[in-house]
Design a protein around this motif. Structure first.
Motif, PDB file in Angstrom:
ATOM      1  N   ALA A  82       0.860  -1.186   0.000  1.00  0.00           N
ATOM      2  CA  ALA A  82       0.000   0.000   0.000  1.00  0.00           C
ATOM      3  C   ALA A  82       0.891   1.229   0.000  1.00  0.00           C
ATOM      4  O   ALA A  82       1.996   1.207   0.544  1.00  0.00           O
ATOM      5  CB  ALA A  82      -0.898   0.007   1.231  1.00  0.00           C
ATOM      6  N   GLY A  83       0.425   2.298  -0.621  1.00  0.00           N
ATOM      7  CA  GLY A  83       1.161   3.551  -0.613  1.00  0.00           C
ATOM      8  C   GLY A  83       2.013   3.745  -1.844  1.00  0.00           C
ATOM      9  O   GLY A  83       1.859   3.052  -2.863  1.00  0.00           O
ATOM     10  N   GLU A  84       2.943   4.690  -1.740  1.00  0.00           N
ATOM     11  CA  GLU A  84       3.816   5.061  -2.858  1.00  0.00           C
ATOM     12  C   GLU A  84       5.134   5.568  -2.310  1.00  0.00           C
ATOM     13  O   GLU A  84       5.164   6.329  -1.339  1.00  0.00           O
ATOM     14  CB  GLU A  84       3.149   6.154  -3.684  1.00  0.00           C
ATOM     15  CG  GLU A  84       3.946   6.608  -4.866  1.00  0.00           C
ATOM     16  CD  GLU A  84       3.198   7.647  -5.693  1.00  0.00           C
ATOM     17  OE1 GLU A  84       3.779   8.712  -5.943  1.00  0.00           O
ATOM     18  OE2 GLU A  84       2.039   7.384  -6.059  1.00  0.00           O
ATOM     19  N   ALA A  85       6.249   5.159  -2.926  1.00  0.00           N
ATOM     20  CA  ALA A  85       7.575   5.586  -2.495  1.00  0.00           C
ATOM     21  C   ALA A  85       8.509   5.608  -3.692  1.00  0.00           C
ATOM     22  O   ALA A  85       8.252   4.964  -4.716  1.00  0.00           O
ATOM     23  CB  ALA A  85       8.114   4.634  -1.426  1.00  0.00           C
ATOM     24  N   GLU A  86       9.618   6.354  -3.550  1.00  0.00           N
ATOM     25  CA  GLU A  86      10.638   6.394  -4.593  1.00  0.00           C
ATOM     26  C   GLU A  86      11.830   5.574  -4.134  1.00  0.00           C
ATOM     27  O   GLU A  86      12.384   5.806  -3.056  1.00  0.00           O
ATOM     28  CB  GLU A  86      11.062   7.829  -4.871  1.00  0.00           C
ATOM     29  CG  GLU A  86      12.074   7.922  -5.996  1.00  0.00           C
ATOM     30  CD  GLU A  86      12.502   9.350  -6.305  1.00  0.00           C
ATOM     31  OE1 GLU A  86      13.047   9.566  -7.388  1.00  0.00           O
ATOM     32  OE2 GLU A  86      12.299  10.238  -5.435  1.00  0.00           O
ATOM     33  N   LEU A  87      12.231   4.609  -4.952  1.00  0.00           N
ATOM     34  CA  LEU A  87      13.375   3.742  -4.676  1.00  0.00           C
ATOM     35  C   LEU A  87      14.575   4.265  -5.437  1.00  0.00           C
ATOM     36  O   LEU A  87      14.501   4.485  -6.648  1.00  0.00           O
ATOM     37  CB  LEU A  87      13.065   2.301  -5.098  1.00  0.00           C
ATOM     38  CG  LEU A  87      14.198   1.287  -4.931  1.00  0.00           C
ATOM     39  CD1 LEU A  87      14.516   1.060  -3.446  1.00  0.00           C
ATOM     40  CD2 LEU A  87      13.820  -0.029  -5.597  1.00  0.00           C
ATOM     41  N   LEU A  88      15.695   4.454  -4.738  1.00  0.00           N
ATOM     42  CA  LEU A  88      16.930   4.930  -5.341  1.00  0.00           C
ATOM     43  C   LEU A  88      17.982   3.843  -5.174  1.00  0.00           C
ATOM     44  O   LEU A  88      18.400   3.541  -4.048  1.00  0.00           O
ATOM     45  CB  LEU A  88      17.387   6.221  -4.655  1.00  0.00           C
ATOM     46  CG  LEU A  88      16.422   7.397  -4.759  1.00  0.00           C
ATOM     47  CD1 LEU A  88      15.372   7.370  -3.661  1.00  0.00           C
ATOM     48  CD2 LEU A  88      17.184   8.687  -4.703  1.00  0.00           C
ATOM     49  N   VAL A  89      18.388   3.219  -6.272  1.00  0.00           N
ATOM     50  CA  VAL A  89      19.372   2.139  -6.257  1.00  0.00           C
ATOM     51  C   VAL A  89      20.557   2.570  -7.114  1.00  0.00           C
ATOM     52  O   VAL A  89      20.369   2.972  -8.266  1.00  0.00           O
ATOM     53  CB  VAL A  89      18.780   0.819  -6.826  1.00  0.00           C
ATOM     54  CG1 VAL A  89      19.823  -0.287  -6.810  1.00  0.00           C
ATOM     55  CG2 VAL A  89      17.547   0.404  -6.038  1.00  0.00           C
ATOM     56  N   ASP A  90      21.775   2.513  -6.553  1.00  0.00           N
ATOM     57  CA  ASP A  90      22.957   2.894  -7.319  1.00  0.00           C
ATOM     58  C   ASP A  90      23.022   2.128  -8.639  1.00  0.00           C
ATOM     59  O   ASP A  90      22.803   0.914  -8.662  1.00  0.00           O
ATOM     60  CB  ASP A  90      24.227   2.624  -6.514  1.00  0.00           C
ATOM     61  CG  ASP A  90      24.528   3.699  -5.484  1.00  0.00           C
ATOM     62  OD1 ASP A  90      23.644   4.541  -5.209  1.00  0.00           O
ATOM     63  OD2 ASP A  90      25.649   3.688  -4.953  1.00  0.00           O
ATOM     64  N   GLY A  91      23.300   2.853  -9.718  1.00  0.00           N
ATOM     65  CA  GLY A  91      23.435   2.231 -11.032  1.00  0.00           C
ATOM     66  C   GLY A  91      22.125   2.002 -11.754  1.00  0.00           C
ATOM     67  O   GLY A  91      22.111   1.453 -12.850  1.00  0.00           O
TER      68      GLY A  91
END
Length: 138
Positions: A82-91
Motif C-alpha cells: 500500500a502507498g507510494e515511495a521512490e526507490l533509489l538504487v545505485d546504477g
C-alpha cells in the motif's frame, strides 16, 4: 527452524547495520533505530547448506520518511502492499513504486527509499549470508 519476533522503530532495510543474521538462532537482532518506520520480523529460516538465511519482514513507513542509503550482504526482494515511495538504487534509474509493484536490490548495492505523502506498507524478503549484519550504511 522458523522463529517470530516483532519490534518497532527500525528502518525498512535495517539501515546503519541495525540487524544481524545470527547463525545460532537464525534470528535478526535489532541494534539501531530509525524514526518513521515500523518493522516486524515475520520469520527467519536457515537455508540448506547453512551459508544463508531468509528473513521475511513487514514494514510500514510514515509519510515523508526517508530510509538512508545502505547495503545488504545478499538479495532484497520486496513488494509494495500500500502507498507510494521512490526507490533509489545505485546504477539504476530512480523508480516510483506503488501498491502491487515489486523490486529487487542486488547484494551489496547501495540503495535508499523516500516515502510519499501517505503511509506505505512493504513486505520484504532478504536472502543473506548468516553471521553478517543484515544491513550496513553506505
Amino acid at each position: 527452524m522458523v522463529t517470530r519476533r516483532g519490534f518497532v522503530s527500525c528502518a525498512l532495510c535495517a539501515v546503519a547495520g541495525g540487524f544481524a543474521a545470527v547463525a545460532t538462532d537464525a534470528q535478526a537482532q535489532p541494534a539501531g533505530q530509525t524514526t518513521g518506520v515500523t518493522r516486524k520480523i515475520l520469520s527467519t529460516e536457515a537455508l540448506p547448506g547453512g551459508q544463508y538465511v531468509v528473513v521475511q519482514v513487514a514494514a510500514e513507513i510514515a509519510p515523508g520518511a526517508i530510509v538512508a542509503r545502505h547495503t545488504h550482504p545478499g538479495i532484497e526482494s520486496s513488494v509494495i502492499l500500500a502507498g507510494e515511495a521512490e526507490l533509489l538504487v545505485d546504477g539504476q534509474p530512480n523508480r516510483t513504486l506503488r501498491a502491487g509493484d515489486s523490486f529487487q536490490v542486488p547484494a551489496v548495492t547501495p540503495h535508499s527509499l523516500r516515502n510519499g505523502s501517505g503511509a506505505t506498507r512493504v513486505a520484504g524478503t532478504y536472502t543473506v549470508e548468516k553471521d553478517k549484519p543484515l544491513a550496513s550504511p553506505a
